[in-house]
Design a protein around this motif. Structure first.
Motif, short mmCIF file in Angstrom:
data_model
loop_
_atom_site.label_atom_id
_atom_site.label_comp_id
_atom_site.label_asym_id
_atom_site.label_seq_id
_atom_site.Cartn_x
_atom_site.Cartn_y
_atom_site.Cartn_z
N ASP A 185 0.81 -1.23 0.00
CA ASP A 185 0.00 0.00 0.00
C ASP A 185 0.84 1.27 0.00
N ASP A 186 2.15 1.15 0.11
CA ASP A 186 3.01 2.34 0.13
C ASP A 186 3.20 2.81 -1.31
N ARG A 187 2.56 3.88 -1.67
CA ARG A 187 2.58 4.36 -3.05
C ARG A 187 3.69 5.38 -3.33
N ARG A 188 4.57 5.59 -2.39
CA ARG A 188 5.68 6.50 -2.66
C ARG A 188 6.56 5.91 -3.77
N ASP A 189 6.95 6.75 -4.69
CA ASP A 189 7.62 6.30 -5.91
C ASP A 189 8.86 5.46 -5.62
N LEU A 190 9.67 5.88 -4.66
CA LEU A 190 10.92 5.17 -4.40
C LEU A 190 10.71 3.84 -3.66
N ILE A 191 9.57 3.69 -3.01
CA ILE A 191 9.22 2.37 -2.46
C ILE A 191 8.66 1.49 -3.56
N GLN A 192 7.81 2.06 -4.39
CA GLN A 192 7.27 1.31 -5.53
C GLN A 192 8.40 0.75 -6.41
N LYS A 193 9.37 1.58 -6.70
CA LYS A 193 10.48 1.15 -7.56
C LYS A 193 11.30 0.05 -6.88
N ALA A 194 11.57 0.22 -5.60
CA ALA A 194 12.36 -0.79 -4.87
C ALA A 194 11.61 -2.10 -4.80
N LEU A 195 10.31 -2.03 -4.53
CA LEU A 195 9.48 -3.23 -4.41
C LEU A 195 9.46 -3.98 -5.74
N GLY A 196 9.16 -3.26 -6.81
CA GLY A 196 9.12 -3.89 -8.12
C GLY A 196 10.47 -4.43 -8.56
N TRP A 197 11.52 -3.72 -8.24
CA TRP A 197 12.87 -4.15 -8.59
C TRP A 197 13.21 -5.47 -7.91
N MET A 198 12.95 -5.57 -6.61
CA MET A 198 13.28 -6.80 -5.90
C MET A 198 12.43 -7.97 -6.40
N ALA A 220 -3.18 -7.02 -8.60
CA ALA A 220 -4.20 -5.97 -8.53
C ALA A 220 -3.93 -4.98 -7.39
N GLU A 221 -3.14 -5.40 -6.40
CA GLU A 221 -2.85 -4.53 -5.26
C GLU A 221 -1.60 -3.68 -5.47
N LEU A 222 -0.76 -4.10 -6.39
CA LEU A 222 0.48 -3.36 -6.63
C LEU A 222 0.21 -2.05 -7.34
N GLY A 223 1.00 -1.03 -7.01
CA GLY A 223 0.92 0.21 -7.75
C GLY A 223 1.46 0.02 -9.16
N ARG A 224 1.13 0.93 -10.06
CA ARG A 224 1.54 0.80 -11.46
C ARG A 224 3.06 0.74 -11.61
N THR A 225 3.77 1.55 -10.84
CA THR A 225 5.23 1.57 -10.96
C THR A 225 5.83 0.25 -10.53
N ALA A 226 5.40 -0.27 -9.39
CA ALA A 226 5.92 -1.55 -8.90
C ALA A 226 5.61 -2.67 -9.88
N LEU A 227 4.39 -2.68 -10.41
CA LEU A 227 4.00 -3.72 -11.35
C LEU A 227 4.80 -3.63 -12.64
N SER A 228 5.07 -2.41 -13.09
CA SER A 228 5.87 -2.22 -14.29
C SER A 228 7.28 -2.76 -14.12
N TYR A 229 7.89 -2.45 -12.98
CA TYR A 229 9.24 -2.96 -12.71
C TYR A 229 9.24 -4.48 -12.57
N ALA A 230 8.27 -5.01 -11.84
CA ALA A 230 8.25 -6.44 -11.54
C ALA A 230 8.08 -7.28 -12.80
N THR A 231 7.33 -6.78 -13.77
CA THR A 231 7.00 -7.56 -14.96
C THR A 231 7.91 -7.27 -16.15
N GLU A 232 8.91 -6.48 -15.94
CA GLU A 232 9.75 -5.99 -17.04
C GLU A 232 10.34 -7.11 -17.90
#
Length: 245
Positions: A185-198, A220-232
Protein backbone atom coordinates in the motif's frame (compact mmCIF):
# COMPACT_ATOMS: atom_id res chain seq x y z
CA UNK A 1 54.07 5.23 12.56
CA UNK A 2 51.61 6.54 9.95
CA UNK A 3 48.67 8.35 11.46
CA UNK A 4 45.21 7.00 10.72
CA UNK A 5 43.27 8.98 8.09
CA UNK A 6 40.43 11.22 9.17
CA UNK A 7 37.06 12.26 7.80
CA UNK A 8 38.59 15.65 7.05
CA UNK A 9 41.19 13.95 4.82
CA UNK A 10 38.44 12.28 2.79
CA UNK A 11 36.47 15.51 2.55
CA UNK A 12 39.55 17.41 1.33
CA UNK A 13 40.21 14.77 -1.34
CA UNK A 14 36.63 15.00 -2.57
CA UNK A 15 36.62 18.78 -2.56
CA UNK A 16 39.84 18.80 -4.62
CA UNK A 17 38.04 17.13 -7.55
CA UNK A 18 34.62 18.76 -7.11
CA UNK A 19 32.99 20.35 -10.14
CA UNK A 20 30.41 23.12 -9.56
CA UNK A 21 28.65 22.37 -12.86
CA UNK A 22 28.28 18.71 -11.87
CA UNK A 23 26.96 19.82 -8.49
CA UNK A 24 24.07 21.65 -10.18
CA UNK A 25 23.26 18.58 -12.29
CA UNK A 26 23.43 16.22 -9.31
CA UNK A 27 21.19 18.40 -7.16
CA UNK A 28 18.55 18.31 -9.89
CA UNK A 29 18.97 14.58 -10.53
CA UNK A 30 18.63 13.68 -6.85
CA UNK A 31 15.59 15.91 -6.36
CA UNK A 32 16.90 18.33 -3.75
CA UNK A 33 14.31 21.06 -4.33
CA UNK A 34 11.54 22.09 -1.91
CA UNK A 35 9.09 19.25 -1.31
CA UNK A 36 11.19 16.72 -3.21
CA UNK A 37 12.53 13.52 -1.63
CA UNK A 38 16.09 14.87 -1.39
CA UNK A 39 15.09 18.32 -0.20
CA UNK A 40 18.03 20.31 1.14
CA UNK A 41 20.75 17.79 0.26
CA UNK A 42 24.06 19.37 -0.70
CA UNK A 43 26.29 18.24 -3.58
CA UNK A 44 29.76 19.49 -4.39
CA UNK A 45 29.94 17.83 -7.81
CA UNK A 46 31.91 14.57 -7.56
CA UNK A 47 30.71 11.73 -9.79
CA UNK A 48 30.24 8.26 -8.32
CA UNK A 49 33.27 6.57 -9.97
CA UNK A 50 35.58 9.28 -8.59
CA UNK A 51 33.93 9.10 -5.16
CA UNK A 52 34.53 5.34 -5.12
CA UNK A 53 38.14 5.77 -6.23
CA UNK A 54 38.79 8.25 -3.43
CA UNK A 55 37.04 6.01 -0.89
CA UNK A 56 39.36 3.16 -1.89
CA UNK A 57 42.35 5.28 -0.91
CA UNK A 58 40.97 5.62 2.62
CA UNK A 59 40.24 1.97 3.41
CA UNK A 60 41.92 2.37 6.81
CA UNK A 61 39.50 5.07 7.95
CA UNK A 62 38.41 4.28 11.54
CA UNK A 63 34.73 3.72 12.28
CA UNK A 64 34.33 6.93 14.26
CA UNK A 65 35.64 8.89 11.28
CA UNK A 66 33.24 7.04 8.95
CA UNK A 67 30.47 8.09 11.32
CA UNK A 68 31.67 11.68 11.01
CA UNK A 69 31.41 11.42 7.22
CA UNK A 70 27.87 10.08 7.53
CA UNK A 71 26.94 13.16 9.54
CA UNK A 72 28.28 15.50 6.85
CA UNK A 73 25.86 17.79 5.06
CA UNK A 74 27.61 16.89 1.79
CA UNK A 75 26.12 13.97 -0.12
CA UNK A 76 29.41 12.80 -1.60
CA UNK A 77 30.95 12.65 1.88
CA UNK A 78 28.18 10.33 3.04
CA UNK A 79 28.50 8.14 -0.04
CA UNK A 80 32.27 7.86 0.45
CA UNK A 81 31.70 6.87 4.08
CA UNK A 82 29.31 4.10 3.03
CA UNK A 83 31.67 2.80 0.35
CA UNK A 84 34.47 2.57 2.92
CA UNK A 85 32.11 0.86 5.38
CA UNK A 86 31.10 -1.67 2.70
CA UNK A 87 34.74 -2.58 2.10
CA UNK A 88 35.45 -2.94 5.81
CA UNK A 89 32.39 -5.16 6.28
CA UNK A 90 33.35 -7.35 3.33
CA UNK A 91 36.87 -7.77 4.69
CA UNK A 92 35.56 -8.70 8.16
CA UNK A 93 33.31 -11.32 6.52
CA UNK A 94 36.10 -13.12 4.66
CA UNK A 95 37.21 -16.45 6.17
CA UNK A 96 40.83 -15.32 6.33
CA UNK A 97 40.01 -12.05 8.14
CA UNK A 98 36.70 -12.96 9.77
CA UNK A 99 35.76 -10.72 12.70
CA UNK A 100 32.16 -10.99 13.83
CA UNK A 101 32.60 -8.42 16.59
CA UNK A 102 33.80 -5.90 14.01
CA UNK A 103 30.86 -6.76 11.75
CA UNK A 104 28.42 -6.21 14.63
CA UNK A 105 29.95 -2.82 15.36
CA UNK A 106 29.60 -1.82 11.71
CA UNK A 107 25.97 -2.91 11.59
CA UNK A 108 25.25 -0.87 14.72
CA UNK A 109 26.96 2.19 13.23
CA UNK A 110 25.05 1.80 9.96
CA UNK A 111 21.65 1.33 11.59
CA UNK A 112 22.21 4.33 13.84
CA UNK A 113 23.01 6.43 10.76
CA UNK A 114 19.91 5.14 8.94
CA UNK A 115 17.68 5.91 11.92
CA UNK A 116 18.99 9.42 12.37
CA UNK A 117 18.36 10.16 8.70
CA UNK A 118 21.89 10.13 7.31
CA UNK A 119 21.38 7.38 4.70
CA UNK A 120 18.85 9.58 3.04
CA UNK A 121 18.73 9.18 -0.70
CA UNK A 122 18.12 6.21 -2.96
CA UNK A 123 21.72 5.89 -4.12
CA UNK A 124 23.00 5.82 -0.53
CA UNK A 125 20.52 3.08 0.41
CA UNK A 126 21.16 1.07 -2.73
CA UNK A 127 24.94 1.26 -2.30
CA UNK A 128 24.87 -0.05 1.25
CA UNK A 129 21.83 -2.05 2.44
CA UNK A 130 22.52 -5.21 0.44
CA UNK A 131 26.22 -5.05 1.37
CA UNK A 132 25.84 -4.58 5.13
CA UNK A 133 22.42 -5.50 6.53
CA UNK A 134 21.69 -8.21 3.98
CA UNK A 135 24.88 -10.26 4.54
CA UNK A 136 24.66 -9.76 8.31
CA UNK A 137 21.18 -11.32 8.40
CA UNK A 138 21.83 -14.23 6.05
CA UNK A 139 22.10 -16.64 8.98
CA UNK A 140 20.06 -14.68 11.53
CA UNK A 141 16.40 -13.89 12.31
CA UNK A 142 15.17 -11.05 10.13
CA UNK A 143 12.90 -9.22 12.55
CA UNK A 144 15.02 -6.10 12.07
CA UNK A 145 13.82 -5.76 8.47
CA UNK A 146 10.18 -5.87 9.52
CA UNK A 147 10.91 -3.26 12.16
CA UNK A 148 12.43 -1.01 9.50
CA UNK A 149 9.49 -1.67 7.18
CA UNK A 150 7.07 -0.50 9.90
CA UNK A 151 8.81 2.87 10.15
CA UNK A 152 7.25 5.88 8.44
CA UNK A 153 10.63 6.79 6.98
CA UNK A 154 10.93 6.26 3.25
CA UNK A 155 14.61 5.43 3.66
CA UNK A 156 14.19 2.88 6.44
CA UNK A 157 11.58 1.08 4.37
CA UNK A 158 13.82 1.12 1.31
CA UNK A 159 16.72 -0.25 3.40
CA UNK A 160 14.46 -3.13 4.46
CA UNK A 161 13.58 -4.00 0.86
CA UNK A 162 17.07 -3.55 -0.60
CA UNK A 163 18.65 -5.64 2.14
CA UNK A 164 16.77 -8.63 0.76
CA UNK A 165 18.80 -8.44 -2.45
CA UNK A 166 21.52 -10.33 -0.55
CA UNK A 167 19.02 -13.11 0.18
CA UNK A 168 17.79 -13.22 -3.42
CA UNK A 169 21.36 -13.73 -4.59
CA UNK A 170 21.50 -16.89 -2.47
CA UNK A 171 18.20 -18.20 -3.90
CA UNK A 172 15.94 -17.13 -1.03
CA UNK A 173 12.85 -15.07 -1.89
CA UNK A 174 10.87 -15.60 1.31
CA UNK A 175 11.73 -12.35 3.08
CA UNK A 176 11.37 -10.32 -0.11
CA UNK A 177 7.82 -11.63 -0.53
CA UNK A 178 6.90 -11.10 3.13
CA UNK A 179 8.13 -7.51 3.12
CA UNK A 180 6.51 -6.83 -0.25
CA UNK A 181 3.13 -7.94 1.09
CA UNK A 182 3.49 -5.52 3.99
CA UNK A 183 4.47 -2.60 1.75
CA UNK A 184 1.94 -3.08 -1.06
CA UNK A 185 0.00 0.00 0.00
CA UNK A 186 3.01 2.34 0.13
CA UNK A 187 2.58 4.36 -3.05
CA UNK A 188 5.68 6.50 -2.66
CA UNK A 189 7.62 6.30 -5.91
CA UNK A 190 10.92 5.17 -4.40
CA UNK A 191 9.22 2.37 -2.46
CA UNK A 192 7.27 1.31 -5.53
CA UNK A 193 10.48 1.15 -7.56
CA UNK A 194 12.36 -0.79 -4.87
CA UNK A 195 9.48 -3.23 -4.41
CA UNK A 196 9.12 -3.89 -8.12
CA UNK A 197 12.87 -4.15 -8.59
CA UNK A 198 13.28 -6.80 -5.90
CA UNK A 199 10.32 -8.79 -7.26
CA UNK A 200 11.83 -8.63 -10.74
CA UNK A 201 15.13 -9.93 -9.38
CA UNK A 202 13.35 -12.92 -7.82
CA UNK A 203 12.05 -13.87 -11.25
CA UNK A 204 15.38 -13.17 -12.91
CA UNK A 205 17.76 -14.80 -10.43
CA UNK A 206 15.72 -17.53 -8.74
CA UNK A 207 12.62 -18.70 -10.61
CA UNK A 208 10.14 -16.83 -12.76
CA UNK A 209 7.38 -19.09 -11.42
CA UNK A 210 7.94 -17.64 -7.95
CA UNK A 211 7.40 -14.15 -9.33
CA UNK A 212 4.29 -15.05 -11.29
CA UNK A 213 2.91 -16.90 -8.28
CA UNK A 214 3.26 -13.71 -6.23
CA UNK A 215 1.70 -11.65 -9.01
CA UNK A 216 -1.22 -14.05 -9.30
CA UNK A 217 -2.06 -13.13 -5.70
CA UNK A 218 -1.14 -9.46 -5.60
CA UNK A 219 -0.95 -7.87 -9.07
CA UNK A 220 -4.20 -5.97 -8.53
CA UNK A 221 -2.85 -4.53 -5.26
CA UNK A 222 0.48 -3.36 -6.63
CA UNK A 223 0.92 0.21 -7.75
CA UNK A 224 1.54 0.80 -11.46
CA UNK A 225 5.23 1.57 -10.96
CA UNK A 226 5.92 -1.55 -8.90
CA UNK A 227 4.00 -3.72 -11.35
CA UNK A 228 5.87 -2.22 -14.29
CA UNK A 229 9.24 -2.96 -12.71
CA UNK A 230 8.25 -6.44 -11.54
CA UNK A 231 7.00 -7.56 -14.96
CA UNK A 232 9.75 -5.99 -17.04
CA UNK A 233 11.40 -9.29 -18.02
CA UNK A 234 8.24 -11.32 -18.58
CA UNK A 235 6.97 -12.27 -22.03
CA UNK A 236 4.86 -9.46 -23.58
CA UNK A 237 1.58 -11.36 -23.32
CA UNK A 238 2.22 -12.33 -19.69
CA UNK A 239 3.31 -8.78 -18.86
CA UNK A 240 0.13 -7.38 -20.45
CA UNK A 241 -2.00 -9.86 -18.49
CA UNK A 242 -0.67 -8.66 -15.14
CA UNK A 243 -0.59 -4.99 -16.03
CA UNK A 244 -4.23 -5.15 -17.06
CA UNK A 245 -5.10 -5.96 -13.47
Amino acid sequence: MTEAPTAADVQAALLAVANPADAIHLQRFFKTGPGEYGEGDVFIGVRVPMTRAIAKRFAALPLDEIDALLDSAVHEDRLAGLVILNAKFAKAAKPSTFDDQARAAMVDLYLAAVRRGRVNNWDLVDASAENIIGPWLLDKPRDLLFELARADSLWERRVALLSTFAFIKTGDATTTFELSERLLDDRRDLIQKALGWMLREVGKRIDQRLLTGFLDKHAAELGRTALSYATEHLEPAVRAHYRAQ
